[in-house]
Design a protein around this motif. Structure first.
Motif, PDB file in Angstrom:
ATOM      1  N   SER A 181       0.832  -1.205   0.000  1.00 26.77           N
ATOM      2  CA  SER A 181       0.000   0.000   0.000  1.00 26.77           C
ATOM      3  C   SER A 181       0.868   1.257   0.000  1.00 26.77           C
ATOM      4  CB  SER A 181      -0.920   0.006   1.225  1.00 26.77           C
ATOM      5  OG  SER A 181      -1.821  -1.079   1.183  1.00 26.77           O
ATOM      6  N   THR A 182       1.971   1.208   0.741  1.00 26.65           N
ATOM      7  CA  THR A 182       2.898   2.339   0.766  1.00 26.65           C
ATOM      8  C   THR A 182       3.434   2.621  -0.629  1.00 26.65           C
ATOM      9  OG1 THR A 182       3.539   1.952   3.067  1.00 26.65           O
ATOM     10  CG2 THR A 182       5.100   3.167   1.690  1.00 26.65           C
ATOM     11  N   ASN A 183       3.832   1.579  -1.351  1.00 25.62           N
ATOM     12  CA  ASN A 183       4.341   1.750  -2.709  1.00 25.62           C
ATOM     13  C   ASN A 183       3.285   2.349  -3.628  1.00 25.62           C
ATOM     14  OD1 ASN A 183       6.836   0.717  -2.049  1.00 25.62           O
ATOM     15  ND2 ASN A 183       6.369  -1.359  -2.737  1.00 25.62           N
ATOM     16  N   GLN A 184       2.039   1.919  -3.459  1.00 23.42           N
ATOM     17  CA  GLN A 184       0.957   2.452  -4.300  1.00 23.42           C
ATOM     18  C   GLN A 184       0.759   3.944  -4.049  1.00 23.42           C
ATOM     19  OE1 GLN A 184      -2.054  -0.384  -3.001  1.00 23.42           O
ATOM     20  NE2 GLN A 184      -2.129  -1.295  -5.047  1.00 23.42           N
ATOM     21  N   ILE A 185       0.798   4.338  -2.788  1.00 27.99           N
ATOM     22  CA  ILE A 185       0.599   5.754  -2.473  1.00 27.99           C
ATOM     23  C   ILE A 185       1.796   6.585  -2.932  1.00 27.99           C
ATOM     24  CG2 ILE A 185       0.469   7.386  -0.533  1.00 27.99           C
ATOM     25  CD1 ILE A 185      -1.609   5.523   0.695  1.00 27.99           C
ATOM     26  N   GLU A 186       2.992   6.059  -2.783  1.00 21.25           N
ATOM     27  CA  GLU A 186       4.171   6.791  -3.267  1.00 21.25           C
ATOM     28  C   GLU A 186       4.097   6.998  -4.779  1.00 21.25           C
ATOM     29  OE1 GLU A 186       7.765   4.960  -1.943  1.00 21.25           O
ATOM     30  OE2 GLU A 186       7.398   5.394   0.179  1.00 21.25           O
ATOM     31  N   ALA A 187       3.654   5.976  -5.501  1.00 16.73           N
ATOM     32  CA  ALA A 187       3.502   6.111  -6.953  1.00 16.73           C
ATOM     33  C   ALA A 187       2.433   7.149  -7.285  1.00 16.73           C
ATOM     34  CB  ALA A 187       3.144   4.757  -7.565  1.00 16.73           C
ATOM     35  N   THR A 188       1.366   7.165  -6.490  1.00 13.13           N
ATOM     36  CA  THR A 188       0.307   8.157  -6.682  1.00 13.13           C
ATOM     37  C   THR A 188       0.840   9.574  -6.481  1.00 13.13           C
ATOM     38  OG1 THR A 188      -1.380   6.584  -5.943  1.00 13.13           O
ATOM     39  CG2 THR A 188      -1.957   8.914  -5.853  1.00 13.13           C
ATOM     40  N   LEU A 189       1.640   9.769  -5.441  1.00 14.06           N
ATOM     41  CA  LEU A 189       2.172  11.105  -5.157  1.00 14.06           C
ATOM     42  C   LEU A 189       3.052  11.595  -6.299  1.00 14.06           C
ATOM     43  CD1 LEU A 189       3.068  10.901  -1.349  1.00 14.06           C
ATOM     44  CD2 LEU A 189       0.938  11.573  -2.451  1.00 14.06           C
ATOM     45  N   ALA A 190       3.823  10.701  -6.886  1.00 12.95           N
ATOM     46  CA  ALA A 190       4.689  11.093  -7.998  1.00 12.95           C
ATOM     47  C   ALA A 190       3.867  11.643  -9.160  1.00 12.95           C
ATOM     48  CB  ALA A 190       5.529   9.898  -8.449  1.00 12.95           C
ATOM     49  N   GLN A 191       2.671  11.090  -9.369  1.00 17.28           N
ATOM     50  CA  GLN A 191       1.784  11.594 -10.422  1.00 17.28           C
ATOM     51  C   GLN A 191       1.109  12.902 -10.007  1.00 17.28           C
ATOM     52  OE1 GLN A 191       1.399  10.058 -13.477  1.00 17.28           O
ATOM     53  NE2 GLN A 191       3.001   8.641 -12.792  1.00 17.28           N
ATOM     54  N   LEU A 192       0.723  12.986  -8.734  1.00 18.05           N
ATOM     55  CA  LEU A 192      -0.048  14.145  -8.276  1.00 18.05           C
ATOM     56  C   LEU A 192       0.743  15.446  -8.295  1.00 18.05           C
ATOM     57  CD1 LEU A 192      -2.029  12.672  -5.235  1.00 18.05           C
ATOM     58  CD2 LEU A 192      -2.908  13.227  -7.513  1.00 18.05           C
ATOM     59  N   LYS A 193       2.057  15.366  -8.140  1.00 14.00           N
ATOM     60  CA  LYS A 193       2.826  16.621  -8.065  1.00 14.00           C
ATOM     61  C   LYS A 193       2.807  17.394  -9.381  1.00 14.00           C
ATOM     62  CE  LYS A 193       7.534  15.096  -9.154  1.00 14.00           C
ATOM     63  NZ  LYS A 193       8.906  14.974  -8.646  1.00 14.00           N
ATOM     64  N   GLU A 194       2.361  16.745 -10.462  1.00 14.71           N
ATOM     65  CA  GLU A 194       2.218  17.480 -11.712  1.00 14.71           C
ATOM     66  C   GLU A 194       1.121  18.530 -11.603  1.00 14.71           C
ATOM     67  OE1 GLU A 194       1.631  14.733 -14.897  1.00 14.71           O
ATOM     68  OE2 GLU A 194       3.430  13.567 -14.423  1.00 14.71           O
ATOM     69  N   GLN A 195       0.149  18.283 -10.741  1.00 13.56           N
ATOM     70  CA  GLN A 195      -0.981  19.199 -10.599  1.00 13.56           C
ATOM     71  C   GLN A 195      -1.045  19.884  -9.238  1.00 13.56           C
ATOM     72  OE1 GLN A 195      -3.474  15.699 -12.132  1.00 13.56           O
ATOM     73  NE2 GLN A 195      -4.780  17.456 -12.561  1.00 13.56           N
ATOM     74  N   PHE A 196      -0.367  19.321  -8.245  1.00 13.94           N
ATOM     75  CA  PHE A 196      -0.480  19.853  -6.887  1.00 13.94           C
ATOM     76  C   PHE A 196       0.912  20.024  -6.277  1.00 13.94           C
ATOM     77  CE2 PHE A 196      -4.031  17.049  -7.858  1.00 13.94           C
ATOM     78  CZ  PHE A 196      -5.127  17.844  -7.596  1.00 13.94           C
ATOM     79  N   THR A 197       0.978  20.865  -5.275  1.00 15.82           N
ATOM     80  CA  THR A 197       2.175  20.983  -4.445  1.00 15.82           C
ATOM     81  C   THR A 197       1.964  20.102  -3.218  1.00 15.82           C
ATOM     82  OG1 THR A 197       2.552  23.251  -5.183  1.00 15.82           O
ATOM     83  CG2 THR A 197       3.613  22.582  -3.124  1.00 15.82           C
ATOM     84  N   ILE A 198       2.944  19.269  -2.889  1.00 17.41           N
ATOM     85  CA  ILE A 198       2.777  18.312  -1.798  1.00 17.41           C
ATOM     86  C   ILE A 198       3.837  18.556  -0.730  1.00 17.41           C
ATOM     87  CG2 ILE A 198       2.790  15.854  -1.175  1.00 17.41           C
ATOM     88  CD1 ILE A 198       1.880  15.291  -4.093  1.00 17.41           C
ATOM     89  N   ILE A 199       3.393  18.634   0.514  1.00 17.52           N
ATOM     90  CA  ILE A 199       4.297  18.770   1.664  1.00 17.52           C
ATOM     91  C   ILE A 199       4.005  17.600   2.585  1.00 17.52           C
ATOM     92  CG2 ILE A 199       5.086  20.263   3.551  1.00 17.52           C
ATOM     93  CD1 ILE A 199       3.810  22.629   1.985  1.00 17.52           C
ATOM     94  N   ILE A 200       5.014  16.767   2.832  1.00 14.64           N
ATOM     95  CA  ILE A 200       4.795  15.523   3.559  1.00 14.64           C
ATOM     96  C   ILE A 200       5.743  15.397   4.747  1.00 14.64           C
ATOM     97  CG2 ILE A 200       6.293  14.313   1.888  1.00 14.64           C
ATOM     98  CD1 ILE A 200       4.613  11.779   2.399  1.00 14.64           C
ATOM     99  N   VAL A 201       5.176  15.072   5.897  1.00 18.26           N
ATOM    100  CA  VAL A 201       5.982  14.709   7.067  1.00 18.26           C
ATOM    101  C   VAL A 201       6.184  13.208   7.031  1.00 18.26           C
ATOM    102  CG1 VAL A 201       5.915  14.416   9.574  1.00 18.26           C
ATOM    103  CG2 VAL A 201       5.322  16.622   8.561  1.00 18.26           C
ATOM    104  N   THR A 202       7.422  12.772   7.171  1.00 13.73           N
ATOM    105  CA  THR A 202       7.688  11.331   7.207  1.00 13.73           C
ATOM    106  C   THR A 202       8.825  11.034   8.172  1.00 13.73           C
ATOM    107  OG1 THR A 202       8.304   9.382   5.913  1.00 13.73           O
ATOM    108  CG2 THR A 202       9.199  11.487   5.170  1.00 13.73           C
ATOM    109  N   HIS A 203       8.666   9.918   8.904  1.00 14.76           N
ATOM    110  CA  HIS A 203       9.754   9.415   9.751  1.00 14.76           C
ATOM    111  C   HIS A 203      10.670   8.499   8.959  1.00 14.76           C
ATOM    112  CE1 HIS A 203       7.737  10.544  13.668  1.00 14.76           C
ATOM    113  NE2 HIS A 203       8.999  10.800  13.897  1.00 14.76           N
ATOM    114  N   ASN A 204      10.224   8.144   7.763  1.00 17.68           N
ATOM    115  CA  ASN A 204      10.934   7.170   6.950  1.00 17.68           C
ATOM    116  C   ASN A 204      11.898   7.900   6.012  1.00 17.68           C
ATOM    117  OD1 ASN A 204      11.661   5.323   4.916  1.00 17.68           O
ATOM    118  ND2 ASN A 204       9.772   4.143   5.206  1.00 17.68           N
ATOM    119  N   MET A 205      13.177   7.877   6.343  1.00 21.18           N
ATOM    120  CA  MET A 205      14.155   8.607   5.536  1.00 21.18           C
ATOM    121  C   MET A 205      14.276   8.033   4.138  1.00 21.18           C
ATOM    122  SD  MET A 205      17.174   9.702   8.149  1.00 21.18           S
ATOM    123  CE  MET A 205      17.254   8.179   9.079  1.00 21.18           C
ATOM    124  N   GLN A 206      14.102   6.702   4.015  1.00 21.41           N
ATOM    125  CA  GLN A 206      14.145   6.103   2.686  1.00 21.41           C
ATOM    126  C   GLN A 206      12.994   6.625   1.828  1.00 21.41           C
ATOM    127  OE1 GLN A 206      14.492   4.277   5.544  1.00 21.41           O
ATOM    128  NE2 GLN A 206      16.713   4.048   5.309  1.00 21.41           N
TER     129      GLN A 206
END
Length: 250
Positions: A181-206
């Motif tokens: 599920s994490t991989n699916q959402i990461e792939a989604t975010l890569a597409q969304l940044k073409e239309q939106f600005t995304i600011i994400i808090v993450t504990h996962n450095m990778q």
């Protein structure tokens, strides 16, 4: 740096007498993913929630948060309008106990939208943007309870997208999810940044290194370093950043 979507100037946040974020200055590039990293208690989630005034009831925010040249902290600001333009996705999936369809258009219903053609279009568009349409298009009127955790989180992303924000804030949106599920959402975010600005808090450095264009490192409420992600990970300017990235603390 390209066009600026949001500019933070001398921002500080306190819970009562306790300062949590101190004197932060940064500019978030439009149509890019910016990751906020740092140990627990470093102030990154507190800052994130201040960017659309989610902290209004529990914290005091000073300084300026400029969106389209206007400080959203001004008393006359329409907070409801700000939250439409700067949407939020939380750590835990937060679907409402209603159908998939009604979840997606919840914000539009609040706005008084009744045009069924527009609502139908927005549901399909938002679910496609959140990479969920193909999985749910034949059961839009069923309860969200039948969805997996990853699907529920993508539904929450679709619900945010339905109000057509310019900026999407995400507070550890995959921390409660499995790797697929994490991989699916990461792939989604890569597409969304073409239309939106995304600011994400993450504990996962990778995760930060995989998906973000810019990374900001926070420590004890202060912004230590902010630069393009590859530069910050490969060649941090501050020893404190290098220590955190190498796992010496955090």
């Amino acid at each position: 740096m390209n066009e600026i979507a949001l500019a933070v100037q001398n921002v500080a946040v306190a819970y009562g007498e306790k300062p949590v974020v101190t004197d932060v200055n940064m500019e978030f590039p439009a149509h890019q993913i910016t990751a906020l990293i740092g140990a627990s208690g470093s102030g990154k989630s507190t800052l994130l929630r201040s960017l659309n005034r989610m902290n209004d009831e529990i914290a005091t925010v000073t300084g300026q948060i400029n969106f389209h040249g206007v400080d959203i902290n001004r008393p006359e600001t329409n907070v409801y309008r700000v939250r439409q333009q700067i949407g939020m996705v939380f750590q835990q999936p937060t679907p409402f106990p209603m159908s998939i369809y009604e979840n997606v258009i919840y914000g539009l219903r609040l706005r008084g939208e009744k045009d069924r053609t527009l609502l139908d279009h927005r549901v399909e568009t938002s679910l496609k943007q959140a990479a969920l349409w193909e999985e749910v298009k034949d059961r839009l009127q069923t309860s969200v309870q039948a969805l997996s955790g990853g699907q529920q989180q993508r539904l929450c992303i679709a619900r945010t997208l339905a109000t057509q924000p310019e900026i999407i804030l995400m507070d550890e949106p995959t921390s409660a999810l499995d790797p697929i599920s994490t991989n699916q959402i990461e792939a989604t975010l890569a597409q969304l940044k073409e239309q939106f600005t995304i600011i994400i808090v993450t504990h996962n450095m990778q995760q930060a290194s995989r998906i973000s264009d810019w990374t900001a490192y926070f420590e004890q409420g202060k912004l230590v370093e902010f630069k393009p992600t590859d530069q910050l990970f490969m060649n941090p300017s501050e020893q404190r950043t290098a220590d955190y990235l190498s796992g010496k603390f955090g």
